[in-house]
Motif scaffolding. Structure first.
Motif, short mmCIF file in Angstrom:
data_model
loop_
_atom_site.label_atom_id
_atom_site.label_comp_id
_atom_site.label_asym_id
_atom_site.label_seq_id
_atom_site.Cartn_x
_atom_site.Cartn_y
_atom_site.Cartn_z
N GLN A 1 35.79 15.96 -7.84
CA GLN A 1 34.55 15.60 -7.14
C GLN A 1 34.33 14.09 -7.13
O GLN A 1 33.77 13.55 -6.19
CB GLN A 1 33.36 16.31 -7.78
N SER B 1 34.28 11.52 -3.75
CA SER B 1 33.23 10.54 -3.50
C SER B 1 33.83 9.16 -3.24
O SER B 1 33.33 8.43 -2.40
CB SER B 1 32.29 10.49 -4.70
N ASN B 2 34.89 8.83 -3.97
CA ASN B 2 35.59 7.56 -3.76
C ASN B 2 37.04 7.77 -4.19
O ASN B 2 37.31 7.92 -5.39
CB ASN B 2 34.96 6.44 -4.58
N ILE C 1 30.03 5.07 -7.39
CA ILE C 1 29.76 6.48 -7.10
C ILE C 1 28.33 6.78 -7.54
O ILE C 1 28.01 6.70 -8.72
CB ILE C 1 30.76 7.41 -7.83
N LYS C 2 27.49 7.10 -6.58
CA LYS C 2 26.08 7.35 -6.87
C LYS C 2 25.66 8.77 -6.55
O LYS C 2 24.54 9.15 -6.84
CB LYS C 2 25.22 6.36 -6.07
N ASP C 3 26.59 9.57 -6.00
CA ASP C 3 26.22 10.92 -5.58
C ASP C 3 26.81 12.01 -6.48
O ASP C 3 26.89 13.16 -6.09
CB ASP C 3 26.68 11.15 -4.13
N ARG C 4 27.19 11.64 -7.70
CA ARG C 4 27.77 12.62 -8.62
C ARG C 4 27.17 12.48 -10.03
O ARG C 4 27.85 12.66 -11.03
CB ARG C 4 29.29 12.46 -8.70
N VAL C 5 25.90 12.18 -10.11
CA VAL C 5 25.24 11.92 -11.39
C VAL C 5 25.37 13.12 -12.34
O VAL C 5 25.75 12.97 -13.51
CB VAL C 5 23.75 11.54 -11.19
#
Length: 163
Positions: free
Chosen positions: A97, A101-102, A139-143
């Motif tokens: 994941q 995201s990156n 990556i800010k969408d996998r906290v």
């Protein structure tokens, strides 16, 4: 009924104790500086630490990829190196994941956990802080996933913090 209630209470207390242990190890193992390195001191010798960590990885159903004895590689090259073993493992449904995201996050996945012995004979488990990895790759969408990875590695390394 009292017996069942006592059993439920005991199970609750055991679960609560495990959660507190994992959280305390994870909190104590925070990265000490901006380099993203997390270190946890082992209470057991190197060989036992490796056995415990690999057993815990297996018990969690996490995929174990590789064990690299860096000190043996160094010795084969005629170089003296303190005991140093790199363990590579991961949970592809979680780790990939980060890569979705990156793609550059593939540099940091799967997880690499280094077991090394210092000049005093102390054994340390060392890994890259997952929050640092998130910042490194923006990556800010996998906290939630990064928090899960932190908890899992904290749990794995907690197996070596007591005799």
């Amino acid at each position: 009924m009292t017996r069942r209630l006592t059993h439920r209470f005991a199970n609750f207390c055991t679960s609560l104790l495990l959660i507190v242990l994992v959280i305390s190890v994870a909190f104590a193992a925070r990265a000490d500086s901006d380099d993203g390195i997390v270190r946890v001191k082992s209470a057991v010798p190197m060989a036992e630490a490796i056995i415990r960590i690999k057993a815990d990885i297996a018990s969690k159903g996490i995929k174990f990829f590789s064990e690299i004895d860096q000190s043996k590689l160094a010795a084969d090259a005629g170089i003296k190196l303190r005991p140093s073993t790199l363990l590579v493992f991961g949970n592809p449904p979680l780790g990939t994941q980060f890569i979705t995201s990156n793609p550059n996050a593939g540099l940091d996945w799967p997880v690499r956990l280094l077991l090394t012995q210092d000049d005093n004979g102390d054994v340390w488990a060392v890994w890259t802080d997952f929050e640092w990895i998130a910042r490194r790759h923006n990556i800010k969408d996998r906290v939630a996933q990064f928090k899960m990875a932190t908890m899992v590695v904290g749990s794995i390394t907690s197996t070596i913090t007591s005799k």
